[in-house]
Design an enzyme around this catalytic site. Structure first.
Site, PDB file in Angstrom:
ATOM      1  N   LYS A  89      -2.488  -2.038   3.475  1.00 53.47           N
ATOM      2  CA  LYS A  89      -1.393  -1.109   3.167  1.00 53.47           C
ATOM      3  C   LYS A  89      -1.881   0.218   2.582  1.00 53.47           C
ATOM      4  CE  LYS A  89       1.373  -2.571   4.766  1.00 53.47           C
ATOM      5  NZ  LYS A  89       1.270  -2.741   6.261  1.00 53.47           N
ATOM      6  N   HIS A 137     -10.822  -5.658   6.681  1.00 52.67           N
ATOM      7  CA  HIS A 137     -10.290  -5.616   5.314  1.00 52.67           C
ATOM      8  C   HIS A 137     -11.294  -6.268   4.356  1.00 52.67           C
ATOM      9  CE1 HIS A 137      -6.414  -3.995   6.182  1.00 52.67           C
ATOM     10  NE2 HIS A 137      -5.854  -5.076   6.669  1.00 52.67           N
ATOM     11  N   LYS A 192       7.560   4.559   5.754  1.00 54.18           N
ATOM     12  CA  LYS A 192       7.907   5.944   5.413  1.00 54.18           C
ATOM     13  C   LYS A 192       6.768   6.910   5.726  1.00 54.18           C
ATOM     14  CE  LYS A 192      11.383   6.344   1.820  1.00 54.18           C
ATOM     15  NZ  LYS A 192      11.610   6.708   0.412  1.00 54.18           N
TER      16      LYS A 192
HETATM   17  P1  A3P Z   1       4.420   3.111   3.683  1.00 54.73           P
HETATM   18  O1  A3P Z   1       4.802   1.684   3.522  1.00 54.73           O
HETATM   19  O2  A3P Z   1       4.234   3.797   2.363  1.00 54.73           O
HETATM   20  O3  A3P Z   1       5.315   3.869   4.585  1.00 54.73           O
HETATM   21  P2  A3P Z   1      -1.582  -0.161   6.742  1.00 54.73           P
HETATM   22  O4  A3P Z   1      -1.755   0.448   8.088  1.00 54.73           O
HETATM   23  O5  A3P Z   1      -2.858  -0.231   5.954  1.00 54.73           O
HETATM   24  O6  A3P Z   1      -0.860  -1.436   6.821  1.00 54.73           O
HETATM   25  O7  A3P Z   1      -0.700   0.854   5.905  1.00 54.73           O
HETATM   26  C1  A3P Z   1       0.666   0.988   6.140  1.00 54.73           C
HETATM   27  C2  A3P Z   1       1.144   2.277   5.519  1.00 54.73           C
HETATM   28  O8  A3P Z   1       0.698   3.390   6.310  1.00 54.73           O
HETATM   29  C3  A3P Z   1       2.657   2.351   5.526  1.00 54.73           C
HETATM   30  O9  A3P Z   1       2.986   3.137   4.386  1.00 54.73           O
HETATM   31  C4  A3P Z   1       2.929   3.091   6.824  1.00 54.73           C
HETATM   32  O10 A3P Z   1       4.188   3.658   6.920  1.00 54.73           O
HETATM   33  C5  A3P Z   1       1.823   4.140   6.766  1.00 54.73           C
HETATM   34  N1  A3P Z   1       1.511   4.723   8.065  1.00 54.73           N
HETATM   35  C6  A3P Z   1       1.534   4.130   9.281  1.00 54.73           C
HETATM   36  N2  A3P Z   1       1.180   5.002  10.238  1.00 54.73           N
HETATM   37  C7  A3P Z   1       0.933   6.172   9.625  1.00 54.73           C
HETATM   38  C8  A3P Z   1       0.553   7.460  10.103  1.00 54.73           C
HETATM   39  N3  A3P Z   1       0.362   7.692  11.389  1.00 54.73           N
HETATM   40  N4  A3P Z   1       0.390   8.443   9.192  1.00 54.73           N
HETATM   41  C9  A3P Z   1       0.592   8.209   7.878  1.00 54.73           C
HETATM   42  N5  A3P Z   1       0.977   7.022   7.377  1.00 54.73           N
HETATM   43  C10 A3P Z   1       1.133   6.005   8.242  1.00 54.73           C
END
Ligand code: A3P
Length: 328
Positions: free
Chosen positions: A69, A135, A291
């Site tokens: 995340k 991870h 978001k």
């Molecule tokens: P939020 O929950 O704050 O919106 P991961 O990929 O490590 O699981 O992280 C997920 C987080 O990255 C989520 O944050 C997601 O919305 C955000 N995210 C996904 N795609 C993204 C992008 N292209 N640019 C910026 N943030 C992104």
């Protein structure tokens, strides 16, 4: 390669039974303290095998590492586009338009869950440069990765936003049969470092310290910095990977196209990321996009949560040189 099959399965089982255990974040698996990190029970066997059997690392390989995340899917998309910008100069037929980043850039540890020989063959057949995700904390990476000339790109995120993202995510992907995890319960776990692949502080510090000791090996990025000046960081990643953009590519808008392609707004609306499931757990692809902003924590934290997490950030990161703007 060591013998596999039944004996190996038994050894994996014995190992799991010997480890300290904690309840996860509303998921149907337990977390086990394996090599000093909280490994999901369903991944221990794969992580263990990945360490043992991922031997044929190529110098051209790139490993994208992250704490869950933290923007993994974003950095996977960016790294794939940057490393392949000669191969896919036009975005019209770009693989990211039709394939989810988690499929283009597979998680290494999860690749070792099934038949090991098949998986190794599959990985060895990937087009170069091979780009993988992980991870796994730095200390638990296979020797082959640490000792080869392959590169590691790490993304981390302000713990406040990381927590909010994780709490929303785990509740969204939980099975219907399990009760939701309250914010209080999740916060308690987060403050104690109990989350998949946590503690978050040792995960970040492992890669942070290595990026300082070995800056040509590990590029350490923060989600917030990437958001603030994506252009600068895209160029930085390209230079780090040894495939810088030429002046001509820059002026013809290649960098801007990559940024747009990988942007949250674009990626979340692509059909390939809106429908369908991914991985053994069958996670809806749309659940990787929420978001995509920095600073959303202000909408969730109470003053006492803010005070508590600030103190933990300060204590855990103190003296490391790693800090996040609002906490410093
Ligand atoms: P939020 O929950 O704050 O919106 P991961 O990929 O490590 O699981 O992280 C997920 C987080 O990255 C989520 O944050 C997601 O919305 C955000 N995210 C996904 N795609 C993204 C992008 N292209 N640019 C910026 N943030 C992104």
């Amino acid at each position: 390669m060591a013998s596999m099959g039944g004996i190996q399965e038994n050894e994996d089982e014995k190992l799991i039974l010997s480890l300290p255990k904690e309840k996860p974040w509303a998921q149907p698996y337990d977390l086990y303290l394996f090599q000093n990190f909280w490994c999901p029970g369903i991944h221990i066997q794969a992580v263990n095998r990945f360490q043992k059997y991922f031997e044929a690392v190529k110098d051209s390989d790139v490993v994208v590492a992250s704490f869950p995340k933290s923007g993994t899917i974003w950095i996977k998309a960016l790294t794939f586009s940057i490393a392949n910008h000669h191969r896919f100069p036009s975005l019209e037929n770009h693989p990211l338009l039709t394939t989810n980043p988690h499929e283009l850039v597979p998680f290494l540890e999860f690749s070792f869950g099934g038949n090991i020989q098949d998986q190794i063959l599959h990985l060895s057949n990937m087009t170069e440069p091979r780009i993988f995700g992980t991870h796994t904390p730095f200390t638990s990476l296979p020797k082959s990765i640490k000792e080869s000339n392959c590169k590691l790109v790490y993304i981390c995120r302000d713990p406040f936003d990381n927590f909010v993202s994780a709490w929303n995510y785990f509740n969204k992907v939980k099975p219907m049969s399990l009760p939701a995890l309250t914010m209080e319960e999740a916060f308690e776990k987060y403050c104690n470092g109990i989350m998949d692949y946590g503690p978050w502080w040792s995960h970040m510090l492992g890669y942070w310290n290595e990026s300082i000791a070995n800056p040509n090996k590990v590029l350490f990025l923060k989600y917030e910095d990437l958001k603030e000046d994506t252009n600068f960081h895209v160029k930085r990643i390209a230079e780090f990977l040894g495939c810088p953009f030429t002046q001509k590519e820059e002026s013809s808008g290649v960098i801007q196209s990559i940024i747009k392609l990988c942007s949250f707004e674009n990626m979340k609306d692509l059909e390939v990321n809106k429908s369908g499931k991914i991985g053994r757990g069958g996670i809806e692809k749309k659940d990787f996009f929420r978001k995509g902003e920095k600073g959303d924590w202000v909408n969730y934290f109470t003053p006492s949560m803010q005070e508590k997490l600030s103190a933990i950030v300060e204590e855990k990161l103190s003296g490391s040189g790693l800090s996040f703007k609002k906490c410093s």
